[in-house]
Each structure stands twice: as C-alpha cells, then as structure tokens.
Design an enzyme around this catalytic site. Structure first.
Site, PDB file in Angstrom:
ATOM      1  N   SER A 126       4.182  -3.464  -7.287  1.00 38.87           N
ATOM      2  CA  SER A 126       4.067  -4.874  -6.888  1.00 38.87           C
ATOM      3  C   SER A 126       4.770  -5.824  -7.851  1.00 38.87           C
ATOM      4  O   SER A 126       4.806  -5.589  -9.072  1.00 38.87           O
ATOM      5  CB  SER A 126       2.579  -5.248  -6.837  1.00 38.87           C
ATOM      6  OG  SER A 126       2.408  -6.637  -6.837  1.00 38.87           O
ATOM      7  N   GLU A 128       3.540  -8.361  -8.843  1.00 37.39           N
ATOM      8  CA  GLU A 128       2.517  -8.874  -9.761  1.00 37.39           C
ATOM      9  C   GLU A 128       2.590  -8.190 -11.128  1.00 37.39           C
ATOM     10  O   GLU A 128       1.937  -8.625 -12.072  1.00 37.39           O
ATOM     11  CB  GLU A 128       1.123  -8.720  -9.151  1.00 37.39           C
ATOM     12  CG  GLU A 128       0.885  -9.573  -7.918  1.00 37.39           C
ATOM     13  CD  GLU A 128       0.779 -11.066  -8.218  1.00 37.39           C
ATOM     14  OE1 GLU A 128       0.339 -11.409  -9.326  1.00 37.39           O
ATOM     15  OE2 GLU A 128       1.149 -11.867  -7.355  1.00 37.39           O
ATOM     16  N   TYR A 150      -5.344  -7.284 -10.743  1.00 36.15           N
ATOM     17  CA  TYR A 150      -4.530  -6.519  -9.788  1.00 36.15           C
ATOM     18  C   TYR A 150      -3.226  -6.084 -10.444  1.00 36.15           C
ATOM     19  O   TYR A 150      -2.849  -4.908 -10.398  1.00 36.15           O
ATOM     20  CB  TYR A 150      -4.247  -7.403  -8.560  1.00 36.15           C
ATOM     21  CG  TYR A 150      -3.225  -6.845  -7.594  1.00 36.15           C
ATOM     22  CD1 TYR A 150      -3.633  -6.057  -6.515  1.00 36.15           C
ATOM     23  CD2 TYR A 150      -1.862  -7.108  -7.740  1.00 36.15           C
ATOM     24  CE1 TYR A 150      -2.691  -5.546  -5.618  1.00 36.15           C
ATOM     25  CE2 TYR A 150      -0.927  -6.603  -6.860  1.00 36.15           C
ATOM     26  CZ  TYR A 150      -1.341  -5.830  -5.794  1.00 36.15           C
ATOM     27  OH  TYR A 150      -0.411  -5.327  -4.919  1.00 36.15           O
TER      28      TYR A 150
HETATM   29  P1  NAP Z   1      -3.832  -3.530   2.880  1.00 37.84           P
HETATM   30  O1  NAP Z   1      -3.478  -3.930   4.269  1.00 37.84           O
HETATM   31  O2  NAP Z   1      -4.879  -4.311   2.169  1.00 37.84           O
HETATM   32  O3  NAP Z   1      -4.303  -1.993   2.910  1.00 37.84           O
HETATM   33  C1  NAP Z   1      -4.950  -1.413   1.826  1.00 37.84           C
HETATM   34  C2  NAP Z   1      -5.311  -0.007   2.195  1.00 37.84           C
HETATM   35  O4  NAP Z   1      -5.979   0.608   1.078  1.00 37.84           O
HETATM   36  C3  NAP Z   1      -6.272   0.091   3.389  1.00 37.84           C
HETATM   37  O5  NAP Z   1      -5.881   1.193   4.194  1.00 37.84           O
HETATM   38  C4  NAP Z   1      -7.597   0.399   2.715  1.00 37.84           C
HETATM   39  O6  NAP Z   1      -8.497   1.138   3.524  1.00 37.84           O
HETATM   40  C5  NAP Z   1      -7.120   1.284   1.573  1.00 37.84           C
HETATM   41  N1  NAP Z   1      -8.165   1.418   0.548  1.00 37.84           N
HETATM   42  C6  NAP Z   1      -8.695   0.435  -0.223  1.00 37.84           C
HETATM   43  N2  NAP Z   1      -9.650   0.944  -1.004  1.00 37.84           N
HETATM   44  C7  NAP Z   1      -9.719   2.286  -0.722  1.00 37.84           C
HETATM   45  C8  NAP Z   1     -10.509   3.353  -1.199  1.00 37.84           C
HETATM   46  N3  NAP Z   1     -11.465   3.162  -2.131  1.00 37.84           N
HETATM   47  N4  NAP Z   1     -10.316   4.605  -0.682  1.00 37.84           N
HETATM   48  C9  NAP Z   1      -9.381   4.812   0.274  1.00 37.84           C
HETATM   49  N5  NAP Z   1      -8.600   3.818   0.775  1.00 37.84           N
HETATM   50  C10 NAP Z   1      -8.778   2.578   0.275  1.00 37.84           C
HETATM   51  O7  NAP Z   1      -2.539  -3.494   1.946  1.00 37.84           O
HETATM   52  P2  NAP Z   1      -0.999  -3.593   2.378  1.00 37.84           P
HETATM   53  O8  NAP Z   1      -0.639  -5.023   2.529  1.00 37.84           O
HETATM   54  O9  NAP Z   1      -0.722  -2.635   3.482  1.00 37.84           O
HETATM   55  O10 NAP Z   1      -0.302  -3.088   1.041  1.00 37.84           O
HETATM   56  C11 NAP Z   1       0.026  -1.697   0.876  1.00 37.84           C
HETATM   57  C12 NAP Z   1       0.298  -1.433  -0.591  1.00 37.84           C
HETATM   58  O11 NAP Z   1       1.389  -2.232  -1.028  1.00 37.84           O
HETATM   59  C13 NAP Z   1      -0.872  -1.770  -1.520  1.00 37.84           C
HETATM   60  O12 NAP Z   1      -0.890  -0.823  -2.551  1.00 37.84           O
HETATM   61  C14 NAP Z   1      -0.506  -3.125  -2.070  1.00 37.84           C
HETATM   62  O13 NAP Z   1      -1.092  -3.357  -3.327  1.00 37.84           O
HETATM   63  C15 NAP Z   1       1.010  -2.995  -2.158  1.00 37.84           C
HETATM   64  N6  NAP Z   1       1.690  -4.277  -2.093  1.00 37.84           N
HETATM   65  C16 NAP Z   1       1.559  -5.031  -0.979  1.00 37.84           C
HETATM   66  C17 NAP Z   1       2.211  -6.259  -0.915  1.00 37.84           C
HETATM   67  C18 NAP Z   1       2.101  -7.117   0.314  1.00 37.84           C
HETATM   68  O14 NAP Z   1       2.631  -8.247   0.289  1.00 37.84           O
HETATM   69  N7  NAP Z   1       1.500  -6.641   1.390  1.00 37.84           N
HETATM   70  C19 NAP Z   1       2.996  -6.708  -1.995  1.00 37.84           C
HETATM   71  C20 NAP Z   1       3.100  -5.894  -3.124  1.00 37.84           C
HETATM   72  C21 NAP Z   1       2.462  -4.670  -3.159  1.00 37.84           C
HETATM   73  P3  NAP Z   1      -9.687   0.413   4.380  1.00 37.84           P
HETATM   74  O15 NAP Z   1      -9.089   0.157   5.734  1.00 37.84           O
HETATM   75  O16 NAP Z   1     -10.755   1.449   4.380  1.00 37.84           O
HETATM   76  O17 NAP Z   1     -10.073  -0.835   3.637  1.00 37.84           O
END
Ligand code: NAP
Length: 324
Positions: A126, A128, A150
């Site tokens: 990220s 961040e 984070y």
């Molecule tokens: P998201 O929609 O919030 O999805 C997070 C996922 O992590 C969900 O499937 C959630 O499952 C799972 N999760 C959370 N805690 C867990 C646990 N204890 N055990 C198993 N699964 C767990 O995130 P996203 O936007 O798709 O982002 C994907 C990745 O990219 C993340 O690592 C995020 O930090 C990174 N990222 C995203 C962005 C962005 O702008 N979107 C930017 C930079 C980096 P549940 O459905 O069970 O909650």
C-alpha cells in the site's frame, strides 16, 4: 492448470482478481472466514472458486490450506483495509495485515522446497507505507515511514516479502494506491460520497458529513489494480511495483463530480465534521508507476471522471431499486 490461492477473496480486489483468473481457466481457491459471508451472499465471489474456511490470523489454517491445494501462486489480499479502522484496532491491524505474511511466505517456501515446483507470492502492499512522503511522486525507492497502524503493519509485510525474495522465493509487492469501484464498502470516503449523492438525489438522505475535503489522493479503477497483481505474478522477475495513475484529486473534487453526476450541487449538501477525520492523514499521495508500465506492461484503463460516474450510476440504480 495453474492453481491460485487468494486471501481476501470476498473483498473488492479479491473478487475482481478471482473473476479474472477463473475466466482464464485458472483453478482458483479462496480463504473465507465463513462460507456464508457477505460477498458470497452479494454474488461477488465467482461460482467456480473453491472456498476454504479459515482465518488469516490462524497459522495452522494457512499452512494446512497451502499444503492441501499446492498453489502455484499465492495472492495475499486479506487485510483490515481501512486506515481509519486501524486507528480503532491497532493490534488487530498488526495481527491481520502483518504477521500472517510471515506464515504465508514460510508456507510457500516449504511447499516449494518439498515439491520442487516454484511457488509465486504476490502481496497487496500500500501507498500508506510512505506516510507523509519524503518525495512526490513516490517510487519503489521512496523511504518507508508510515504514519498509521495500517501503514506500519503493511510496512512489516512489505519488508518480509523482500526478505523472502532475498532468500530465493519469487515474491513481489504491488504498492497499490487508492482504487475504487462499486464494490467499495461505504466505510470508505469515495463510496460514502457516491452512495450519499445517489440517496440525496432520490430523497432517501438529506446531507453528507465528511472529515476533510482537502486531502488529495491518486485514485484508480479497482479491476485495473487486480490486473496488476496478475501481471506481477506472471512477470519474469519478482520485484516491488508502484501501481498508481500518477494524478491526484481532492475529496472536494470527488464530491463535486459525484453530486453533479446525480444532478446536484455538492455545496448545498456536504459539510465538514473534523471529529470524523483520521488522527494523522498524509495531505497527498501520488505514485509513479513507470516500473509497472515498463516491466509489467500495466496501465490504467479508466479516468478519474469515469470511475466516479461508474460508482454514482451504480448507486443511483441501487437507490432506485430501494424505491421499487
Ligand atoms: P477489502 O474489500 O476490505 O477486503 C479485505 C478482505 O480481507 C476481505 O475479503 C476480508 O474478509 C478479508 N479479511 C479481513 N480480515 C480477515 C481475517 N481475519 N481472516 C481472513 N480474511 C480476512 O479490501 P480491498 O479494497 O479489496 O483491498 C485488497 C488489499 O489491497 C488489502 O490488503 C488492502 O490493504 C490492499 N490495498 C487496497 C487499496 C484500495 O484502495 N482498495 C489500496 C492499497 C492497498 P471478510 O469478507 O470476511 O471481511
């Protein structure tokens, strides 16, 4: 047939990544906390995906699943992905975003050692990492100095990917800048804005309060960022890759466009409540994706305006269906 294991498959990016891989004939396995979870219910999990129940914080779950499915690629996307939430749950942010990466990398390494077949690892890292960045735009060489729980947890994960790459594992980090889609939850400011604009346009809400209007972010289209993870996994060499559009817009810009798409003047409805702003928030993040463009052949496909419009159109349809 390639076999992929995706953590975070029920999230925004995991669902797009799984759809793309499954449509190419990849055998896709996903980690879910329970089989009846929210995205499966909402239909975002591709029907061909094989789901495995487990928690990313449970080392035995991770090792058992990796050993049983023998993936050729592991994509680690599971996270407490909200910076705001990581301030409320700093320990959980570390337990979910940092520590499991060590287990997944070790499981990948052990599998590769025992089978003799290469296992590739791709981390959703990220912007961040960079906090209030030392330079603008940021590249893969910008100093890592996070300013949120984070970001600190993601920094540990990012470093561990480098450590295992040094050991000989094909391990890449995609340093993702903000990316959006209709699958973004409303806990994120972009979707909060588009959902509010749509509901206000349909008389289902009156006003919208935001923590700040000034911060500037480099916003891209989520399916493009899922595609970048795929390209990183298929690349000749493992590396770190900044994935970004190189352009920034303010939250005020986002709100203005979103409300205009819904036929409204944003200034009549949006107010600022500083008490809901993040404790520390970098004023601007913007990435230089030259390496991803040249090495991976990656490029963004949607403009800022097109992203906002796609999200508002989706939320207008949802608001209309709530009326009928
Ligand atoms: P998201 O929609 O919030 O999805 C997070 C996922 O992590 C969900 O499937 C959630 O499952 C799972 N999760 C959370 N805690 C867990 C646990 N204890 N055990 C198993 N699964 C767990 O995130 P996203 O936007 O798709 O982002 C994907 C990745 O990219 C993340 O690592 C995020 O930090 C990174 N990222 C995203 C962005 C962005 O702008 N979107 C930017 C930079 C980096 P549940 O459905 O069970 O909650």
């Amino acid at each position: 047939m390639p076999v992929a294991f995706i953590t975070g498959i029920t999230g925004q990016d995991g669902s797009y990544l799984a759809e793309s891989l499954a449509s190419q004939g990849v055998e896709v396995h996903g980690l879910v906390r329970s089989h009846d979870d929210r995205a499966a219910e909402q239909g975002h999990v591709h029907p061909d995906v094989i789901l495995h129940e487990g928690d990313i914080t449970n080392r035995e779950d991770l090792d058992r699943i990796v050993r049983s499915i023998k993936p050729s690629v592991i994509y680690n996307l599971a996270a407490v992905s909200s910076v705001y939430r990581s301030w409320a749950e700093p320990v959980n942010a570390a337990l979910v975003n940092a520590v499991p990466v060590a287990q997944l990398l070790d499981s990948a390494w052990q599998l590769q050692e025992s089978t003799g077949s290469q296992v590739r690892f791709v981390q959703a890292s990220s912007a961040e990492l960079f906090g209030q960045a030392a330079e603008s735009p940021q590249t893969e060489n910008t100093p890592i100095r996070p300013t949120s729980p984070y970001g600190a947890a993601k920094a540990y994960a990012h470093h561990m990917v480098g450590v295992y790459r040094g050991r000989g594992l094909f391990a890449s980090s995609c340093i993702l800048y903000n990316h959006e889609s209709p699958r973004r939850p409303e806990t994120f400011v972009t979707r909060k804005i588009t959902a509010a604009a749509a509901r206000i346009a349909r008389d289902q809400q009156n006003t919208l309060e935001l923590g700040t209007l000034d911060v500037r972010r480099d916003w891209g289209w989520a399916p493009d960022y899922a595609h970048a993870l795929e390209l990183a996994a298929a690349s000749e060499t493992a590396d770190d890759f900044v994935i970004a559009t190189g352009q920034t817009h303010s939250i005020a810009d986002f709100a203005r466009l979103a409300f205009a798409r819904a036929g409204l003047d944003w200034q009549e409805y949006v107010s600022v409540d500083k008490s809901i702003a993040r404790p520390v928030d970098p004023s601007e993040q913007v990435g230089d994706a030259t390496r991803a463009r040249t090495v991976l052949g990656w490029q963004p496909t949607k403009s800022f305006e097109e992203i906002v419009e796609a999200m508002v159109d989706n939320d207008l349809a949802l608001a209309d269906s709530a009326l009928s």
